[in-house]
Design an enzyme around this catalytic site. Structure first.
Site, mmCIF file in Angstrom:
data_model
loop_
_atom_site.group_PDB
_atom_site.id
_atom_site.type_symbol
_atom_site.label_atom_id
_atom_site.label_comp_id
_atom_site.label_asym_id
_atom_site.label_seq_id
_atom_site.Cartn_x
_atom_site.Cartn_y
_atom_site.Cartn_z
ATOM 1 N N GLY A 36 0.809 -1.111 -0.027
ATOM 2 C CA GLY A 36 -0.025 -0.175 0.077
ATOM 3 C C GLY A 36 0.808 1.229 -0.110
ATOM 4 O O GLY A 36 2.090 1.187 0.213
ATOM 5 N N SER A 116 -11.734 -13.630 -4.590
ATOM 6 C CA SER A 116 -10.836 -13.559 -6.002
ATOM 7 C C SER A 116 -11.462 -14.926 -6.942
ATOM 8 O O SER A 116 -11.885 -15.747 -6.414
ATOM 9 C CB SER A 116 -9.306 -13.911 -5.776
ATOM 10 O OG SER A 116 -8.826 -14.192 -6.900
ATOM 11 N N TYR A 140 -2.723 -19.183 -3.359
ATOM 12 C CA TYR A 140 -3.269 -17.528 -3.533
ATOM 13 C C TYR A 140 -4.841 -17.827 -3.364
ATOM 14 O O TYR A 140 -5.326 -17.529 -2.433
ATOM 15 C CB TYR A 140 -2.722 -16.940 -4.723
ATOM 16 C CG TYR A 140 -3.734 -15.519 -4.558
ATOM 17 C CD1 TYR A 140 -3.800 -14.741 -3.523
ATOM 18 C CD2 TYR A 140 -4.788 -15.203 -5.712
ATOM 19 C CE1 TYR A 140 -4.710 -13.557 -3.772
ATOM 20 C CE2 TYR A 140 -5.565 -14.181 -5.819
ATOM 21 C CZ TYR A 140 -5.371 -13.353 -4.744
ATOM 22 O OH TYR A 140 -6.367 -12.394 -4.837
ATOM 23 N N LYS A 144 -7.672 -17.829 -0.233
ATOM 24 C CA LYS A 144 -8.637 -16.946 -0.245
ATOM 25 C C LYS A 144 -9.986 -17.798 -0.046
ATOM 26 O O LYS A 144 -11.081 -17.316 0.844
ATOM 27 C CB LYS A 144 -9.061 -16.272 -1.695
ATOM 28 C CG LYS A 144 -8.050 -15.203 -1.944
ATOM 29 C CD LYS A 144 -8.606 -13.881 -1.474
ATOM 30 C CE LYS A 144 -7.413 -12.752 -1.274
ATOM 31 N NZ LYS A 144 -8.114 -11.604 -0.865
HETATM 32 N N1 UFG Z 1 -0.226 -11.909 -19.324
HETATM 33 C C1 UFG Z 1 0.739 -11.883 -20.412
HETATM 34 N N2 UFG Z 1 1.785 -10.914 -20.061
HETATM 35 C C2 UFG Z 1 1.863 -10.269 -18.999
HETATM 36 C C3 UFG Z 1 1.153 -10.459 -17.864
HETATM 37 C C4 UFG Z 1 0.242 -11.173 -18.102
HETATM 38 O O1 UFG Z 1 0.373 -12.383 -21.337
HETATM 39 O O2 UFG Z 1 2.987 -9.511 -19.033
HETATM 40 C C5 UFG Z 1 -1.384 -12.725 -19.430
HETATM 41 C C6 UFG Z 1 -1.370 -13.725 -18.040
HETATM 42 O O3 UFG Z 1 -0.991 -14.692 -18.738
HETATM 43 C C7 UFG Z 1 -3.017 -13.818 -18.166
HETATM 44 C C8 UFG Z 1 -3.649 -12.554 -18.261
HETATM 45 O O4 UFG Z 1 -2.559 -11.788 -19.024
HETATM 46 O O5 UFG Z 1 -3.456 -15.032 -19.232
HETATM 47 C C9 UFG Z 1 -4.007 -12.032 -17.304
HETATM 48 O O6 UFG Z 1 -2.995 -11.920 -16.140
HETATM 49 P P1 UFG Z 1 -2.915 -11.070 -14.903
HETATM 50 O O7 UFG Z 1 -1.639 -11.526 -14.444
HETATM 51 O O8 UFG Z 1 -2.998 -9.475 -15.241
HETATM 52 O O9 UFG Z 1 -3.803 -11.427 -13.976
HETATM 53 P P2 UFG Z 1 -4.304 -12.951 -13.733
HETATM 54 O O10 UFG Z 1 -5.424 -13.402 -14.561
HETATM 55 O O11 UFG Z 1 -3.262 -13.958 -13.540
HETATM 56 O O12 UFG Z 1 -4.668 -12.675 -12.180
HETATM 57 C C10 UFG Z 1 -6.018 -12.413 -11.716
HETATM 58 C C11 UFG Z 1 -5.842 -11.480 -10.499
HETATM 59 C C12 UFG Z 1 -5.645 -12.514 -9.397
HETATM 60 C C13 UFG Z 1 -6.363 -13.668 -9.484
HETATM 61 C C14 UFG Z 1 -6.490 -14.283 -10.842
HETATM 62 C C15 UFG Z 1 -7.311 -15.468 -10.728
HETATM 63 O O13 UFG Z 1 -4.744 -10.428 -10.546
HETATM 64 O O14 UFG Z 1 -5.578 -11.848 -8.184
HETATM 65 O O15 UFG Z 1 -6.721 -13.441 -11.714
HETATM 66 O O16 UFG Z 1 -6.924 -16.642 -11.561
HETATM 67 F F1 UFG Z 1 -6.096 -14.609 -8.580
#
Ligand code: UFG
Length: 346
Positions: A36, A116, A140, A144
């Protein structure tokens, strides 16, 4: 109402606090500033620095006339949770139970929790409904879900009226607050860093998924809409029988990673080079929510959650804060923030 927002200086917490203060509530923010930012706490809210594992401190704050709690404090990185599950169980589960015990001992029984989509793991069908199977595929999500279990039993044993909100992919910014993580792993802020020239290209994690363009599909939700969801949920804990209610908060529209990159090119007018690399461990191919229950029962409307709006708002916040919250302090991008390295809970 007098509200304690645990984790209220983080990305989701701080934007919600803005909304709660605007709606006329008295807000105490409790945060250890691990992820934060002191600067994110709006005028009108009081910041108390401390850990979610500090029961005595929580008891002291809760006994000062708090009506309800919004609990947003957590460690929230999937990859980190795979490498260090103990940290996730300690902060997200043990820390959460410490909060529940402090609430029980002070007679505060209204709670809204930031859960989540990670609790579902790999969904069998999309859009995902609240009653669908929960089988997390990383610590994670498991932590949750474990805390939701604790809430359910506290509701039964101690008359809690609790609501768990399962967020999908949170994005966007308000004028005042935005996303400033270190490290940043989320897709939208990463894409905008490339647009700003901070990184050479976006790494697309896998383009061989069984989706139309081969990249993962996610349900993005504007942080403003989440703030509205928190407000409605806090109000809803004021009536009804003791229970734990669970609501998905998503926009019900899925966008692929490639679509996000293309939208970022349109919104920023910048080049956003992207290269596909191998899949990231633990990524479900498609995560899209059904939020019908929240719309029907809470009256929630995700009015701001278009891809363009989320990217435009996040981009505007970035332009105003090129070094994140360090810009507000005037100490530049390279500044080391000792509290982030030293503190323990998010
Ligand atoms: N991605 C990329 N390149 C990057 C970052 C992400 O291709 O540089 C892709 C990931 O592989 C994924 C999508 O973009 O397919 C979203 O990724 P994020 O990391 O932004 O988010 P997540 O879906 O992994 O995570 C989110 C929340 C988590 C939660 C999760 C549920 O941030 O808190 O969804 O699976 F747990």
């Amino acid at each position: 109402m007098k509200l304690l927002v645990v984790g209220g200086a983080g990305y989701v917490g701080s934007t919600s606090v803005e909304g709660l203060v605007e709606a006329g509530h008295e807000v105490v923010v409790y945060d250890n500033l691990t992820s934060g930012h002191r600067e994110s706490v709006v005028e009108g809210a009081r910041l108390e620095i401390g850990d979610v594992e500090d029961g005595a401190r929580l008891t002291e704050l809760l006994s000062d006339g708090v009506d309800a709690v919004l609990h947003c404090a957590a460690r929230s990185l999937v990859g980190e949770s795979m490498a260090d599950p103990g940290l996730y169980y300690r902060v997200n589960v043990a820390g959460g139970v410490t909060l529940l015990e402090a609430m029980r001992s002070t007679g505060v029984n209204r709670l809204v929790y930031s859960s989540s989509a990670a609790v579902y793991g790999e969904p069998r069908r999309v859009p995902i409904a609240e009653a669908d199977r929960t089988e997390p595929i990383n610590p994670y999500g498991a932590t949750k879900l474990a805390f939701e279990g604790a809430m359910r039993w506290f509701a039964a044993a101690h008359d809690f009226r609790a609501i768990s909100l399962r967020y999908f992919n949170v994005a966007g910014a308000t004028e005042r607050n935005g996303e400033d993580h270190d490290p940043e792993t989320h897709l939208m802020p990463t894409v905008l860093r490339v647009a700003a020239g901070e990184h050479t290209h976006v790494q697309i994690f896998g383009q061989d998924y069984s989706t139309p363009d081969g990249t993962c599909i996610r349900d993005f939700i504007h942080v403003r809409d989440l703030a509205e969801g928190h407000l409605l949920a806090l109000e809803a804990t004021g009536e009804g029988d003791p229970s734990l209610e669970v609501y998905n908060l998503g926009s019900a529209a899925g966008f692929s990673v490639r679509e996000v990159v293309e939208a970022a090119r349109r919104v920023t007018g910048r080049a956003v080079p992207a290269r596909a690399i191998k899949r990231r461990l633990g990524d479900p191919p498609v995560l899209v929510a059904s939020s019908r229950r929240a719309r029907r029962e809470l009256g929630w409307q995700p009015a701001h959650s278009t891809l363009e709006r989320m990217l435009a708002d996040a981009w505007a916040w970035r332009e105003a804060h090129p070094h994140g919250y360090a810009s507000s302090r005037g100490d530049g991008a390279e500044s080391v923030q000792p509290e982030r390295a030293a503190a323990s809970a998010g």
